[in-house]
Write an enzyme that holds these catalytic residues in place. Sequence first.
Site, mmCIF file in Angstrom:
data_model
loop_
_atom_site.group_PDB
_atom_site.id
_atom_site.type_symbol
_atom_site.label_atom_id
_atom_site.label_comp_id
_atom_site.label_asym_id
_atom_site.label_seq_id
_atom_site.Cartn_x
_atom_site.Cartn_y
_atom_site.Cartn_z
ATOM 1 N N GLY A 120 48.307 44.266 42.570
ATOM 2 C CA GLY A 120 48.400 43.365 43.717
ATOM 3 C C GLY A 120 48.477 41.906 43.290
ATOM 4 N N ASN A 140 40.036 41.311 52.651
ATOM 5 C CA ASN A 140 39.297 42.205 51.757
ATOM 6 C C ASN A 140 37.777 42.076 51.895
ATOM 7 O OD1 ASN A 140 40.419 39.704 50.540
ATOM 8 N ND2 ASN A 140 38.941 40.152 48.928
ATOM 9 N N GLN A 193 44.926 45.467 51.192
ATOM 10 C CA GLN A 193 43.865 46.208 51.880
ATOM 11 C C GLN A 193 44.398 47.069 53.026
ATOM 12 O OE1 GLN A 193 40.565 46.517 51.263
ATOM 13 N NE2 GLN A 193 40.614 45.188 49.476
ATOM 14 N N SER A 245 48.836 47.527 46.187
ATOM 15 C CA SER A 245 48.179 47.858 44.922
ATOM 16 C C SER A 245 47.667 49.288 44.940
ATOM 17 C CB SER A 245 47.012 46.891 44.701
ATOM 18 O OG SER A 245 46.257 47.302 43.576
ATOM 19 N N GLY A 246 47.970 50.058 43.882
ATOM 20 C CA GLY A 246 47.637 51.485 43.832
ATOM 21 C C GLY A 246 46.165 51.817 44.002
ATOM 22 N N HIS A 247 45.289 51.014 43.373
ATOM 23 C CA HIS A 247 43.879 51.438 43.331
ATOM 24 C C HIS A 247 43.106 51.167 44.611
ATOM 25 C CE1 HIS A 247 41.542 47.608 42.347
ATOM 26 N NE2 HIS A 247 42.786 47.186 42.205
ATOM 27 N N THR A 267 58.808 48.067 29.847
ATOM 28 C CA THR A 267 58.979 49.498 30.064
ATOM 29 C C THR A 267 58.024 49.948 31.164
ATOM 30 O OG1 THR A 267 59.556 49.718 27.752
ATOM 31 C CG2 THR A 267 58.974 51.740 28.906
ATOM 32 N N CYS A 306 35.707 39.692 42.988
ATOM 33 C CA CYS A 306 36.155 38.602 42.121
ATOM 34 C C CYS A 306 35.203 37.421 42.164
ATOM 35 C CB CYS A 306 37.543 38.145 42.536
ATOM 36 S SG CYS A 306 38.609 39.517 42.938
HETATM 37 C C1 LIG Z 1 42.357 43.929 45.333
HETATM 38 C C2 LIG Z 1 43.166 42.896 46.025
HETATM 39 C C3 LIG Z 1 44.149 42.161 45.340
HETATM 40 C C4 LIG Z 1 44.370 42.317 43.862
HETATM 41 O O1 LIG Z 1 44.961 43.546 43.536
HETATM 42 P P1 LIG Z 1 44.880 44.054 42.007
HETATM 43 O O2 LIG Z 1 45.742 45.266 41.984
HETATM 44 O O3 LIG Z 1 43.438 44.356 41.757
HETATM 45 O O4 LIG Z 1 45.415 42.951 41.167
HETATM 46 C C5 LIG Z 1 44.898 41.242 46.053
HETATM 47 N N1 LIG Z 1 44.710 41.044 47.373
HETATM 48 C C6 LIG Z 1 43.784 41.732 48.073
HETATM 49 C C7 LIG Z 1 43.635 41.490 49.531
HETATM 50 C C8 LIG Z 1 42.978 42.668 47.430
HETATM 51 O O5 LIG Z 1 42.051 43.337 48.121
#
Ligand SMILES: *Cc1c(COP(=O)(O)O)cnc(C)c1O
Length: 395
Positions: free
Chosen positions: A69, A150, A178, A198-200, A236, A323
Site C-alpha cells: 500500500g 485505518n 482498509q 494492499s494484500g495483507h 521481477t 506506524c
Molecule cells: C496499512 C496501510 C497502508 C500501508 O500499506 P502497506 O502494504 O503496509 O505498505 C496504507 N494506507 C492505509 C490506510 C493502511 O491501512
Amino acid sequence: MIYADNAATTRTSAAAQKAMIDTMERFWGNPSSLHTPGQQAKEALQAARKSVAKAIGAQPQEIYFTSGGSEADNQAIVSAAKAGALKGKKHLVTTAIEHHAVLHTMDQLSKEGFEITLLPMDESGIVKVQDVVAAIRKDTALVSVMYANNEIGTIQPVAEIGALCRELGVPFHTDAVQAVGHLPIDVRTQNIDMLSLSGHKFHGPRGVGALYVRRGIPLLTFIHGGAQESGRRAGTENLPAIAGMAAALEDTVTHMAENTAHAEKLRDTLIEGLSRIPHSALNGDRERRLPGNVNFCFEGIEGESLLLLLDDKGVAASSGSACTSGSLDPSHVLLAIGRPHEVAHGSLRLTLDVDNTMEDAEAIITAVTDVVNYLREMSPVWKALQRGERNYVIQ
Ligand SMILES: *Cc1c(COP(=O)(O)O)cnc(C)c1O
C-alpha cells in the site's frame, strides 16, 4: 490470544497460502522469459491481474502490482504531482487523517515546491464534500482522499468526491487499503482515477499490493529498470505474493456480505459494552465506519499501559496506527477530529473480523473494563478529576 488488531495486519488465509505454495511449485519461471516456464509464470501473473481487477471493477491493464500500500500511495501521488507540474499545476488536496504513506509523501512534495491543502475534519471524522469543492483550484493537480480510515474506521464519501473531481477534470486518488476486501468497490461507477490496495489487509501476504490507474490517466515510472508492469514499475514480479493476494481477495469478495454482517455484530456489541465504562467516548462516526472497527478514548489513562495490560490478559489490540505506536506523539487522526492531547493518549483501537467470535467480543469487554478500572485507581489524573480539581473532557 484474542487477535483484535486486523487493521494492522490480518492472518494469511488458507486460500492465500495454498495459492502461494502452488505458485512456488508450478510457476517459478520468470514471467519475462520467452521459454515455457517463463510463459507459464506470465499466464499466472495475468490471471492474478485479471482477478484483482475484477474485484474492484477495473480492467486488467489498469492494475500495476507494487510492494504494498505504501508504494502504491507514493507512486500515485508523486506521479500525479509531476504530471500536474508539467502543466503548471502544483496544488494538491488531501485530508488531515490520511495514512502516513500519503501525508509524508505530501510533506516531501511540499518541500519540492508543491502547495498542499489539508482538508479539515469535524468530530465525525468524515470529510465534507463542500470542503473538497472549496479547496479545488485551477492549478489543482490531484485530490487524494482515503476510502476508509485505518484508525477510526470512518468511511469517506468517495463516490461523491469522485463525481465532483471528474466534473472539474481533477484526477482523484483514494487510499483504499482498509476498504478493499471489506467494502464493495467499483472504480467505474465511483469515478475513481487511482486506487491503492494492499494484500495483507485482507488476509493476503504482506509486501505486495497494487495501484489501479484508470486508462487515460498518466502514470510515471517509479522504480526504474526492466519493462515489467508496462514499464511503470521495474523488478521481477513477486509472483507467489501476487497470486496469494489475488486468491485472498477473491475469497474475501465472495464472502463479503456474510463477513460484513458478522464483523458488524461484533463491533456493535463491543461499542455497546465499552460505552458503559464511565467517561469513555467512541472516536469517529457511529454509523459510517468499517464493519469491524472500534476506537475509544478513556479519560485519565495512558494508551500504552492499557495495551500492555491487555496483552497480559490475552487481548492483542492497538492504540491506533501501527506506524505511530512506539512514539509518544498522540495520533494525528484523533487530534484532527478534535480530541485534546491528554485524551488522545488514552485511546484504544480494536479491529475484529471474520476470525473473531462473539465470545471474543464478550471477553474483550470484560478485559478492557477491568484494565481501565485498575489503571484509573493508580492514576493521579483520574484522582484529580474525581476530586473535582480538574474538569472531565469526556462526560
Ligand atoms: C496499512 C496501510 C497502508 C500501508 O500499506 P502497506 O502494504 O503496509 O505498505 C496504507 N494506507 C492505509 C490506510 C493502511 O491501512
